[in-house]
Design a protein around this motif. Structure first.
Motif, PDB file in Angstrom:
ATOM      1  N   GLU A 309      34.310  35.481  55.360  1.00 24.51           N
ATOM      2  CA  GLU A 309      34.124  36.054  53.257  1.00 24.51           C
ATOM      3  C   GLU A 309      33.169  35.355  52.592  1.00 24.51           C
ATOM      4  O   GLU A 309      31.980  36.355  52.204  1.00 24.51           O
ATOM      5  N   LEU A 310      33.677  34.368  52.191  1.00 22.17           N
ATOM      6  CA  LEU A 310      32.909  33.630  51.314  1.00 22.17           C
ATOM      7  C   LEU A 310      31.282  33.183  51.795  1.00 22.17           C
ATOM      8  O   LEU A 310      30.776  33.744  50.927  1.00 22.17           O
ATOM      9  N   ALA A 311      31.443  32.841  52.517  1.00 20.98           N
ATOM     10  CA  ALA A 311      30.110  32.410  52.960  1.00 20.98           C
ATOM     11  C   ALA A 311      29.230  33.401  52.585  1.00 20.98           C
ATOM     12  O   ALA A 311      28.007  33.084  51.867  1.00 20.98           O
ATOM     13  N   ASP A 312      29.576  34.613  53.532  1.00 21.52           N
ATOM     14  CA  ASP A 312      28.859  36.413  53.156  1.00 21.52           C
ATOM     15  C   ASP A 312      28.587  36.343  51.876  1.00 21.52           C
ATOM     16  O   ASP A 312      27.284  36.821  51.661  1.00 21.52           O
ATOM     17  N   PHE A 313      29.455  36.043  50.830  1.00 18.74           N
ATOM     18  CA  PHE A 313      29.141  36.769  49.485  1.00 18.74           C
ATOM     19  C   PHE A 313      28.115  36.065  48.521  1.00 18.74           C
ATOM     20  O   PHE A 313      27.254  35.746  48.280  1.00 18.74           O
ATOM     21  N   VAL A 315      26.013  33.172  50.191  1.00 19.46           N
ATOM     22  CA  VAL A 315      24.858  33.700  50.429  1.00 19.46           C
ATOM     23  C   VAL A 315      23.758  34.850  49.842  1.00 19.46           C
ATOM     24  O   VAL A 315      22.710  34.628  49.354  1.00 19.46           O
ATOM     25  N   ALA A 316      24.601  35.570  49.781  1.00 25.05           N
ATOM     26  CA  ALA A 316      24.456  37.370  49.431  1.00 25.05           C
ATOM     27  C   ALA A 316      24.344  37.288  47.438  1.00 25.05           C
ATOM     28  O   ALA A 316      23.624  38.117  47.033  1.00 25.05           O
ATOM     29  N   GLY A 317      24.404  36.119  47.086  1.00 20.65           N
ATOM     30  CA  GLY A 317      24.552  35.685  45.853  1.00 20.65           C
ATOM     31  C   GLY A 317      25.506  36.577  44.994  1.00 20.65           C
ATOM     32  O   GLY A 317      25.722  37.082  43.534  1.00 20.65           O
ATOM     33  N   ARG A 318      26.636  37.454  45.813  1.00 24.53           N
ATOM     34  CA  ARG A 318      27.295  38.173  45.441  1.00 24.53           C
ATOM     35  C   ARG A 318      28.718  37.185  44.342  1.00 24.53           C
ATOM     36  O   ARG A 318      29.227  38.143  43.913  1.00 24.53           O
ATOM     37  N   LEU A 319      28.684  36.076  45.206  1.00 21.34           N
ATOM     38  CA  LEU A 319      29.653  34.995  44.806  1.00 21.34           C
ATOM     39  C   LEU A 319      29.768  34.200  44.052  1.00 21.34           C
ATOM     40  O   LEU A 319      28.658  33.613  44.664  1.00 21.34           O
ATOM     41  N   GLY A 320      30.167  33.586  42.523  1.00 26.13           N
ATOM     42  CA  GLY A 320      29.608  32.552  41.786  1.00 26.13           C
ATOM     43  C   GLY A 320      30.241  31.593  42.406  1.00 26.13           C
ATOM     44  O   GLY A 320      31.414  30.290  41.367  1.00 26.13           O
ATOM     45  N   ALA A 321      30.131  30.848  43.556  1.00 25.66           N
ATOM     46  CA  ALA A 321      31.204  29.374  44.511  1.00 25.66           C
ATOM     47  C   ALA A 321      30.481  29.018  44.989  1.00 25.66           C
ATOM     48  O   ALA A 321      29.383  29.317  45.589  1.00 25.66           O
ATOM     49  N   LYS A 322      30.860  27.678  45.171  1.00 23.37           N
ATOM     50  CA  LYS A 322      30.739  27.100  46.764  1.00 23.37           C
ATOM     51  C   LYS A 322      31.792  26.282  47.552  1.00 23.37           C
ATOM     52  O   LYS A 322      32.841  25.786  46.779  1.00 23.37           O
ATOM     53  N   ILE A 323      31.527  26.754  48.888  1.00 22.50           N
ATOM     54  CA  ILE A 323      32.620  25.656  49.637  1.00 22.50           C
ATOM     55  C   ILE A 323      32.422  24.182  50.150  1.00 22.50           C
ATOM     56  O   ILE A 323      31.294  23.758  50.628  1.00 22.50           O
ATOM     57  N   ASP A 324      32.498  23.432  49.911  1.00 19.70           N
ATOM     58  CA  ASP A 324      33.290  22.250  50.144  1.00 19.70           C
ATOM     59  C   ASP A 324      33.351  22.101  51.781  1.00 19.70           C
ATOM     60  O   ASP A 324      35.281  21.777  52.051  1.00 19.70           O
ATOM     61  N   LYS A 325      33.176  22.436  52.307  1.00 19.45           N
ATOM     62  CA  LYS A 325      33.487  22.157  54.161  1.00 19.45           C
ATOM     63  C   LYS A 325      34.545  21.305  54.346  1.00 19.45           C
ATOM     64  O   LYS A 325      35.968  21.183  55.188  1.00 19.45           O
ATOM     65  N   VAL A 326      34.363  19.950  53.850  1.00 22.82           N
ATOM     66  CA  VAL A 326      35.003  18.339  54.293  1.00 22.82           C
ATOM     67  C   VAL A 326      35.791  18.389  54.315  1.00 22.82           C
ATOM     68  O   VAL A 326      37.285  18.604  54.487  1.00 22.82           O
ATOM     69  N   SER A 327      35.916  19.141  52.638  1.00 20.11           N
ATOM     70  CA  SER A 327      37.299  18.588  51.365  1.00 20.11           C
ATOM     71  C   SER A 327      37.896  19.566  51.518  1.00 20.11           C
ATOM     72  O   SER A 327      39.185  19.974  51.198  1.00 20.11           O
ATOM     73  N   GLY A 328      37.301  21.137  52.903  1.00 15.60           N
ATOM     74  CA  GLY A 328      38.418  22.293  52.285  1.00 15.60           C
ATOM     75  C   GLY A 328      38.982  23.321  51.203  1.00 15.60           C
ATOM     76  O   GLY A 328      39.848  23.467  50.946  1.00 15.60           O
ATOM     77  N   VAL A 329      37.326  22.805  50.042  1.00 14.63           N
ATOM     78  CA  VAL A 329      37.532  23.412  48.623  1.00 14.63           C
ATOM     79  C   VAL A 329      36.954  24.318  48.398  1.00 14.63           C
ATOM     80  O   VAL A 329      35.500  24.235  48.796  1.00 14.63           O
ATOM     81  N   VAL A 330      37.302  24.204  47.359  1.00 15.32           N
ATOM     82  CA  VAL A 330      36.339  26.482  46.978  1.00 15.32           C
ATOM     83  C   VAL A 330      36.190  25.982  45.360  1.00 15.32           C
ATOM     84  O   VAL A 330      36.774  25.527  44.592  1.00 15.32           O
TER      85      VAL A 330
END
Length: 366
Positions: A309-313, A315-330
């Motif tokens: 869900e977060l990745a989709d938002f 990528v679409a520029g709707r959510l100001g965040a990034k996901i660190d998949k390695v650390s499991g952190v948003v």
């Protein structure tokens, strides 16, 4: 036909209502429904309905003729209006439109003209002709601006709100619904409880948190009714109080209501995404970074679902965040308003230059 809860055209409260049409005598509407749903027509029943419609129209024509020969202009206008309302009540869109036009030509009062337009809007909504609704709303606005009273102006807000909601302009719809609830009189379209429901649903995805608190959460009109609609009160309160698991649970129950609503049903998937986005944005505003697992626990969903869900938002520029998949952190990124405006100017400037270059090449060729 989108829903069995579709409103029926009804007479204006300012005129005497026509004789009630038997439920079985809606020949034009019956033909439309059969055509839309691909159902076979019961020709015997259809003939019976047409006969009842013809008989009633003959009675109305006789009253109109009598008014034209023996009575005054007011009686003629009332007879024309009764015929128009009857044609609208049986779903004869073409005949009703013509009859309403004839009635309007005999009408001097701005309020009465507005009522005629509102009746036509309800008929067009019944047939889902939103282009016609848009034209009629512009006409009604012109009538109200030229001298309509507060009641008709407030009714117009509700009709405009419905159109805005149907066309996904939820911010305008929320503002119009909230402006009209204190003096709501548009019961011919839907009841007061549904008006409050629409106000809350549109406001949740359209207003920021301070405005939601001021205009909805603390509104006496909303508080008086919101508890009567299943799941609506916890949907609103849990979002504002940041109880996201409760928000998701209430949200799931409320979607059955949205799915059955004639105006909101076409936008069900879109509304579900927008409401979830509001929850994610509000949650991330409180953190610079948060683990994916703890955020998933707060919303009572799986980390895998939340990650997607977060990745989709993002990528679409709707959510100001990034996901660190390695650390499991948003990681939440605070929007810089000045930099955003600068980037917007640059983007629009590039677009303008590209268009000018294309235009110059066309001019050179000519």
């Amino acid at each position: 036909m989108a829903s069995p809860n579709r409103p029926s055209p009804v007479p204006s409260p300012h005129t005497a209502p026509p004789a009630r049409t038997p439920a079985a005598a809606l020949a034009p509407l019956y033909e439309h429904v059969c055509s839309e749903l691909g159902l076979p027509k019961d020709e015997a029943k259809l003939a019976e309905m047409r006969s009842a419609n013809t008989q009633r129209l003959a009675e109305l024509e006789a009253k109109l003729k009598d008014a034209e020969e023996n009575l005054g202009e007011t009686e003629v206008r009332d007879a024309l209006h009764a015929r128009a309302e009857y044609l609208g009540s049986i779903g004869d869109r073409e005949g009703a439109t013509k009859a309403y036009t004839e009635t309007e030509e005999k009408t001097a009062s701005g309020g009465a003209k507005a009522d005629i337009v509102f009746s036509q809007i309800r008929l067009q909504i019944l047939y889902e002709d939103w282009h016609a609704v848009k034209r009629l709303l512009a006409k009604a606005k012109g009538i109200c601006d030229a001298g309509g009273d507060w009641e008709h102006k407030n009714k117009l807000k509700v009709y405009e709100a419905v159109f805005s909601m149907y066309t996904r302009d939820f911010k305008r719809a929320a503002s119009l619904f909230l402006d009209s609830i204190a003096t709501f009189t548009t019961s011919e379209l839907f009841d007061y409880t549904r008006c409050i429901t629409y106000a809350v649903l549109t406001a949740v995805v359209a207003l920021d948190r301070p405005e939601l608190k001021e205009r909805v959460v603390d509104s006496p009109e909303v508080l008086a009714v919101v508890g009567a609609v299943p799941h609506l009160a916890p949907f609103l309160q849990s979002l504002y109080e940041c109880k996201y698991a409760d928000f998701y649970r209430a949200f799931a129950g409320l979607m059955d209501l949205v799915r059955r609503d004639m105006y909101l049903a076409p936008h069900l998937r879109w509304y579900m995404r927008e409401a979830r986005l509001v929850g994610y944005q509000q949650f991330l505003e409180s953190y610079k970074s948060v683990t994916l697992d703890s955020m998933a626990a707060a919303f009572d969903v799986s980390p895998a679902f939340l990650d997607q869900e977060l990745a989709d938002f993002i990528v679409a520029g709707r959510l100001g965040a990034k996901i660190d998949k390695v650390s499991g952190v948003v990681e939440s990124k605070r929007p810089d308003a000045r930099n955003a405006r600068y980037q917007d100017v640059v983007r629009k400037g590039d677009l303008l230059l590209n268009r000018i270059q294309k235009l110059s090449r066309i001019i050179d060729i000519e």
